[in-house]
Enzyme design. Structure first.
Site, PDB file in Angstrom:
ATOM      1  N   CYS A 104     -10.269  20.571  44.143  1.00  0.00           N
ATOM      2  CA  CYS A 104     -11.091  19.656  43.342  1.00  0.00           C
ATOM      3  C   CYS A 104     -11.580  20.298  42.046  1.00  0.00           C
ATOM      4  O   CYS A 104     -11.456  19.721  40.960  1.00  0.00           O
ATOM      5  CB  CYS A 104     -12.272  19.145  44.167  1.00  0.00           C
ATOM      6  SG  CYS A 104     -13.465  20.409  44.679  1.00  0.00           S
TER       7      CYS A 104
ATOM      8  N   HIS B 283     -18.023  19.555  46.014  1.00  0.00           N
ATOM      9  CA  HIS B 283     -16.907  18.684  45.612  1.00  0.00           C
ATOM     10  C   HIS B 283     -17.210  18.152  44.214  1.00  0.00           C
ATOM     11  O   HIS B 283     -18.376  17.965  43.844  1.00  0.00           O
ATOM     12  CB  HIS B 283     -16.745  17.527  46.592  1.00  0.00           C
ATOM     13  CG  HIS B 283     -15.467  16.760  46.401  1.00  0.00           C
ATOM     14  ND1 HIS B 283     -14.227  17.350  46.478  1.00  0.00           N
ATOM     15  CD2 HIS B 283     -15.232  15.438  46.125  1.00  0.00           C
ATOM     16  CE1 HIS B 283     -13.288  16.434  46.265  1.00  0.00           C
ATOM     17  NE2 HIS B 283     -13.875  15.272  46.036  1.00  0.00           N
TER      18      HIS B 283
ATOM     19  N   HIS C 213     -10.222  12.526  41.417  1.00  0.00           N
ATOM     20  CA  HIS C 213     -10.511  13.794  42.096  1.00  0.00           C
ATOM     21  C   HIS C 213      -9.302  14.233  42.924  1.00  0.00           C
ATOM     22  O   HIS C 213      -8.368  13.461  43.141  1.00  0.00           O
ATOM     23  CB  HIS C 213     -11.752  13.668  42.984  1.00  0.00           C
ATOM     24  CG  HIS C 213     -11.557  12.758  44.168  1.00  0.00           C
ATOM     25  ND1 HIS C 213     -12.206  12.911  45.364  1.00  0.00           N
ATOM     26  CD2 HIS C 213     -10.765  11.649  44.355  1.00  0.00           C
ATOM     27  CE1 HIS C 213     -11.860  11.967  46.217  1.00  0.00           C
ATOM     28  NE2 HIS C 213     -10.981  11.189  45.625  1.00  0.00           N
TER      29      HIS C 213
END
Length: 442
Positions: A356, A406, A418
């Site tokens: 990510c 994240h 993402h």
């Protein structure tokens, strides 16, 4: 006339006796509808709870993914340090070899010097080449000259020998130090590798738990669909039965009215029949009102069910919402080209595979923005933005500032790009499905 009167009374009795039966039958239908509505409501509540658990489990999986990626980055950095140390040890080995060769050469030169002095000292008096060289001087001036020459020669040789020896010892010490450092790095790498393996195992367990919750949610959706079908059938049956009974009552009332008109003598019975018909009509109206309310409630339940299903669908992290039109040099346009193409790879920072933060780091770099490598460090950049105030191009984070696990790039319309997790490709997620904790504007 007596027979007609008897028939009229019989018809009235049938109508009067039929009314409780009709009410009871419709009560049974109403109970069935109520039970089905209650089951649907319970199913909806359970689904919402499952959805909350799935999102919580998703947070845990993302945290573990982030930890694994960070370990991969740390392992790579440690390996680079090991390679650097190995290169330095190799250089030191070369320098030590060079020092040893120089020391050997110095010794060789010293031997040559001794041989030359020996040649000039034809007669050995003391057994010491240097002393014999001095003692064999031709005169006092030569003696002084030879003494200075021997002194300078000894000092030069000694300084050279000491310098080479010191250099050799220092290089050997540096080599030992580098080898110790390498061993420490190897130990650190092994430890990081073990930690990574443990995290991967924990992540797989978390994903299994998440899959189990998702299966329960899917089963609930199937059950909900069945209950909805059952409810629709029950309501339809109740409505059909009510209509049939109302038509039967209307027919009987018409027959009673006809009999009354034909037989004036049965006026008392006709009045009773009229009163009975009015009672039946009121009962029918009450039942009709109850059926209408049940139908309305059913519509409400159907809407609620639809909302539950919609909410469940929104939880899908891999939606493929249309990407907005963006400028060629923005982070969004850089990241958008990898949607549905590039897989998730732990520690990945190239189009061959991203994690990510690797995707965000790569997109930022190619848009002319310098960012740290990990999501935790990236979450400290720029200024804080509430989720309700997000703009296209903002970064969205899950977790805390400085400890985010994240990250994605907000593209507007409640969506973001993402790299979700292993086994998936770069994709578009929705805030309604998996809500970030906060945003940062660079």
């Amino acid at each position: 006339m007596g027979k007609l009167t008897n028939r009229l009374w019989a018809a009235i009795a049938i109508v009067l006796l039929g009314s409780p039966i009709l009410i009871k039958a419709n009560n049974v239908q109403a109970d069935k509808v109520a039970e089905t509505k209650s089951a649907i409501s319970n199913n909806k509540s359970d689904s919402e709870k499952l959805l909350a658990q799935i999102n919580k489990q998703q947070e845990k999986v993302d945290q573990l993914n982030n930890d694994v990626s960070n370990k991969v980055v740390a392992i790579d950095e440690t390996q680079k340090s090991i390679t650097s140390v190995e290169s330095r040890v190799k250089e030191l080995n070369g320098e030590i070899s060079q020092a040893e060769a120089e020391l050997k050469a110095r010794k060789s030169v010293l031997r040559e010097q001794l041989i030359e002095l020996q040649k000039k000292s034809t007669n050995s008096v003391s057994g010491n080449v240097y002393i014999d060289f001095i003692l064999n001087s031709d005169d006092f001036t030569d003696l002084i000259s030879r003494t200075f020459a021997v002194g300078k020669l000894n000092k030069a040789n000694k300084d050279a020998m000491d310098a080479v020896t010191a250099a050799k010892e220092k290089l050997a010490s540096l080599k030992t130090e580098q080898e110790t450092k390498k061993q420490d790095l190897v130990t650190t790498k092994d430890k990081l590798t073990k930690q990574k393996e443990d995290l991967v195992t924990a992540k797989k367990e978390a994903e299994t738990a998440q899959d189990s919750l998702q299966k329960q949610l899917d089963d609930n959706k199937t059950t909900l669909a069945g209950l909805q079908k059952e409810l629709n059938a029950a309501v339809a049956a109740a409505a059909a039965k009510l209509k049939a009974e109302q038509e039967a009552q209307a027919k009987k009332a018409a027959e009673a009215a006809a009999a009354k008109a034909a037989q004036k003598a049965a006026s008392t019975a006709a009045k009773a029949s009229s009163k009975s018909s009015a009672s039946v009509s009121r009962t029918s109206q009450a039942i009709s009102s109850s059926s209408t309310k049940a139908t309305t409630d059913t519509s409400s339940v159907t809407t609620d069910s639809s909302e539950t299903t919609t909410k469940t669908n929104d939880s899908n992290q891999d939606t493929t919402a249309d990407l907005p039109v963006v400028s060629g040099g923005s982070m969004i346009s850089v990241a958008a080209q990898f949607v549905g193409v590039t897989p998730y790879v732990y520690g990945g920072t190239t189009p061959a595979g991203f994690d990510c933060s690797g995707l965000v780091w790569y997109a930022a770099a190619h848009a002319g923005v310098s960012l740290p490598r990990t999501s935790g460090a990236q979450s400290t950049q720029g200024s804080y933005v509430a989720i309700s105030d997000l703009q296209a191009g903002d970064l969205v984070f899950w977790g805390g500032v400085g400890s985010a696990y994240h990250v994605g790039i907000y593209i507007g319309g409640g969506s973001y790009i993402h790299a979700p997790r292993p086994g998936q490709k770069v994709s578009v997620g929705t805030i309604s499905g998996y809500r970030p904790s906060f945003g940062r504007r660079l």
